[in-house]
Write a protein that holds these residues in place. Sequence first.
Motif, PDB file in Angstrom:
ATOM      1  N   ILE A 153       1.230  13.219  11.002  1.00  0.00           N
ATOM      2  CA  ILE A 153       0.138  13.487  11.824  1.00  0.00           C
ATOM      3  C   ILE A 153       0.474  14.092  13.087  1.00  0.00           C
ATOM      4  O   ILE A 153       1.106  13.171  14.106  1.00  0.00           O
ATOM      5  N   PRO A 154       0.090  15.275  13.594  1.00  0.00           N
ATOM      6  CA  PRO A 154       0.361  15.674  14.720  1.00  0.00           C
ATOM      7  C   PRO A 154      -0.314  15.285  15.751  1.00  0.00           C
ATOM      8  O   PRO A 154      -1.430  14.980  15.537  1.00  0.00           O
ATOM      9  N   ARG A 155       0.300  15.086  17.133  1.00  0.00           N
ATOM     10  CA  ARG A 155      -0.464  14.326  18.079  1.00  0.00           C
ATOM     11  C   ARG A 155      -0.102  15.161  19.172  1.00  0.00           C
ATOM     12  O   ARG A 155       0.561  15.913  19.452  1.00  0.00           O
ATOM     13  N   TYR A 156      -1.456  14.998  20.311  1.00  0.00           N
ATOM     14  CA  TYR A 156      -1.254  16.039  21.506  1.00  0.00           C
ATOM     15  C   TYR A 156      -1.716  15.161  22.688  1.00  0.00           C
ATOM     16  O   TYR A 156      -2.442  14.215  22.602  1.00  0.00           O
ATOM     17  N   ALA A 157      -0.758  15.687  23.558  1.00  0.00           N
ATOM     18  CA  ALA A 157      -1.107  14.764  24.883  1.00  0.00           C
ATOM     19  C   ALA A 157      -2.464  14.906  25.481  1.00  0.00           C
ATOM     20  O   ALA A 157      -3.040  15.948  25.345  1.00  0.00           O
ATOM     21  N   GLY A 158      -2.982  13.716  25.757  1.00  0.00           N
ATOM     22  CA  GLY A 158      -4.489  13.684  25.889  1.00  0.00           C
ATOM     23  C   GLY A 158      -5.525  13.782  25.045  1.00  0.00           C
ATOM     24  O   GLY A 158      -6.546  13.779  25.233  1.00  0.00           O
ATOM     25  N   GLY A 159      -4.843  13.652  23.616  1.00  0.00           N
ATOM     26  CA  GLY A 159      -5.606  13.849  22.500  1.00  0.00           C
ATOM     27  C   GLY A 159      -6.374  12.396  22.170  1.00  0.00           C
ATOM     28  O   GLY A 159      -7.418  12.467  21.610  1.00  0.00           O
ATOM     29  N   MET A 160      -5.815  11.254  22.919  1.00  0.00           N
ATOM     30  CA  MET A 160      -6.627   9.855  22.816  1.00  0.00           C
ATOM     31  C   MET A 160      -6.586   9.354  23.928  1.00  0.00           C
ATOM     32  O   MET A 160      -5.607   9.396  24.980  1.00  0.00           O
ATOM     33  N   ASN A 161      -7.304   8.289  24.456  1.00  0.00           N
ATOM     34  CA  ASN A 161      -7.374   7.790  25.495  1.00  0.00           C
ATOM     35  C   ASN A 161      -6.149   6.906  25.700  1.00  0.00           C
ATOM     36  O   ASN A 161      -5.547   6.766  26.782  1.00  0.00           O
ATOM     37  N   ASN A 162      -5.965   6.237  24.638  1.00  0.00           N
ATOM     38  CA  ASN A 162      -4.777   5.346  24.732  1.00  0.00           C
ATOM     39  C   ASN A 162      -4.064   5.377  23.243  1.00  0.00           C
ATOM     40  O   ASN A 162      -4.468   4.814  22.411  1.00  0.00           O
ATOM     41  N   PRO A 163      -2.746   6.187  23.061  1.00  0.00           N
ATOM     42  CA  PRO A 163      -2.068   6.497  21.876  1.00  0.00           C
ATOM     43  C   PRO A 163      -1.443   5.356  21.451  1.00  0.00           C
ATOM     44  O   PRO A 163      -0.603   5.395  20.557  1.00  0.00           O
ATOM     45  N   ARG A 164      -1.235   4.278  22.439  1.00  0.00           N
ATOM     46  CA  ARG A 164      -0.307   2.980  21.916  1.00  0.00           C
ATOM     47  C   ARG A 164      -0.757   2.613  20.712  1.00  0.00           C
ATOM     48  O   ARG A 164       0.165   1.728  20.033  1.00  0.00           O
ATOM     49  N   GLY A 165      -1.738   2.647  19.987  1.00  0.00           N
ATOM     50  CA  GLY A 165      -2.203   2.064  18.572  1.00  0.00           C
ATOM     51  C   GLY A 165      -1.707   2.696  17.519  1.00  0.00           C
ATOM     52  O   GLY A 165      -1.871   2.431  16.532  1.00  0.00           O
ATOM     53  N   GLY A 166      -0.805   3.859  17.751  1.00  0.00           N
ATOM     54  CA  GLY A 166      -0.321   4.635  16.639  1.00  0.00           C
ATOM     55  C   GLY A 166      -1.100   5.231  15.824  1.00  0.00           C
ATOM     56  O   GLY A 166      -1.952   5.905  16.090  1.00  0.00           O
ATOM     57  N   VAL A 167      -1.150   5.059  14.435  1.00  0.00           N
ATOM     58  CA  VAL A 167      -2.083   5.742  13.563  1.00  0.00           C
ATOM     59  C   VAL A 167      -3.586   5.073  13.346  1.00  0.00           C
ATOM     60  O   VAL A 167      -4.408   5.485  12.851  1.00  0.00           O
ATOM     61  N   ARG A 168      -3.588   3.987  14.037  1.00  0.00           N
ATOM     62  CA  ARG A 168      -4.859   3.394  14.113  1.00  0.00           C
ATOM     63  C   ARG A 168      -5.949   3.941  14.749  1.00  0.00           C
ATOM     64  O   ARG A 168      -5.792   4.485  15.992  1.00  0.00           O
ATOM     65  N   ASP A 169      -7.122   4.345  14.027  1.00  0.00           N
ATOM     66  CA  ASP A 169      -8.208   5.169  14.692  1.00  0.00           C
ATOM     67  C   ASP A 169      -7.549   6.833  15.172  1.00  0.00           C
ATOM     68  O   ASP A 169      -8.032   7.343  16.045  1.00  0.00           O
ATOM     69  N   VAL A 170      -6.873   7.271  14.159  1.00  0.00           N
ATOM     70  CA  VAL A 170      -6.428   8.694  14.724  1.00  0.00           C
ATOM     71  C   VAL A 170      -7.461   9.575  14.669  1.00  0.00           C
ATOM     72  O   VAL A 170      -7.458  10.464  15.330  1.00  0.00           O
ATOM     73  N   ILE A 171      -8.361   9.347  13.822  1.00  0.00           N
ATOM     74  CA  ILE A 171      -9.536  10.223  13.825  1.00  0.00           C
ATOM     75  C   ILE A 171     -10.733   9.598  14.677  1.00  0.00           C
ATOM     76  O   ILE A 171     -11.009   8.546  14.213  1.00  0.00           O
ATOM     77  N   PRO A 172     -10.995  10.313  15.699  1.00  0.00           N
ATOM     78  CA  PRO A 172     -12.107   9.512  16.401  1.00  0.00           C
ATOM     79  C   PRO A 172     -13.308   9.072  15.623  1.00  0.00           C
ATOM     80  O   PRO A 172     -13.724  10.027  14.761  1.00  0.00           O
ATOM     81  N   ASN A 173     -13.918   8.028  15.817  1.00  0.00           N
ATOM     82  CA  ASN A 173     -15.215   7.559  15.081  1.00  0.00           C
ATOM     83  C   ASN A 173     -15.028   7.281  13.549  1.00  0.00           C
ATOM     84  O   ASN A 173     -15.799   7.429  12.733  1.00  0.00           O
ATOM     85  N   LYS A 174     -13.688   7.323  13.113  1.00  0.00           N
ATOM     86  CA  LYS A 174     -13.551   7.126  11.724  1.00  0.00           C
ATOM     87  C   LYS A 174     -12.374   5.919  11.466  1.00  0.00           C
ATOM     88  O   LYS A 174     -12.242   5.873  10.623  1.00  0.00           O
ATOM     89  N   GLY A 175     -12.272   5.033  12.668  1.00  0.00           N
ATOM     90  CA  GLY A 175     -11.479   3.716  12.482  1.00  0.00           C
ATOM     91  C   GLY A 175     -11.921   2.845  11.356  1.00  0.00           C
ATOM     92  O   GLY A 175     -11.398   1.942  10.912  1.00  0.00           O
ATOM     93  N   LYS A 176     -13.268   2.725  11.070  1.00  0.00           N
ATOM     94  CA  LYS A 176     -13.661   1.992  10.128  1.00  0.00           C
ATOM     95  C   LYS A 176     -13.974   2.376   8.720  1.00  0.00           C
ATOM     96  O   LYS A 176     -15.058   2.974   8.621  1.00  0.00           O
ATOM     97  N   TYR A 177     -13.046   2.618   7.841  1.00  0.00           N
ATOM     98  CA  TYR A 177     -13.056   3.449   6.674  1.00  0.00           C
ATOM     99  C   TYR A 177     -13.960   2.883   5.632  1.00  0.00           C
ATOM    100  O   TYR A 177     -13.671   1.733   5.518  1.00  0.00           O
TER     101      TYR A 177
END
Length: 67
Positions: A43-67
Amino acid sequence: MHNAVSLAKKLIEEAHSPDGYNIGINCGAAAGQTVLHFHCHVIPRYAGGMNNPRGGVRDVIPNKGKY
């Protein structure tokens, strides 16, 4: 597997220039595996792409964390 991930990263970098990656594998239902064969997420990631990237792959797609 290292070679496959390295190749995937190279191809992604050529087209998208990400700042980093998450590499993910889910093994077993208790770990969230829903496709019952081996597969690895690169999964490619970008600086500023998430408020807090420390969660790793959890919630990688905004608003899709609860599948």
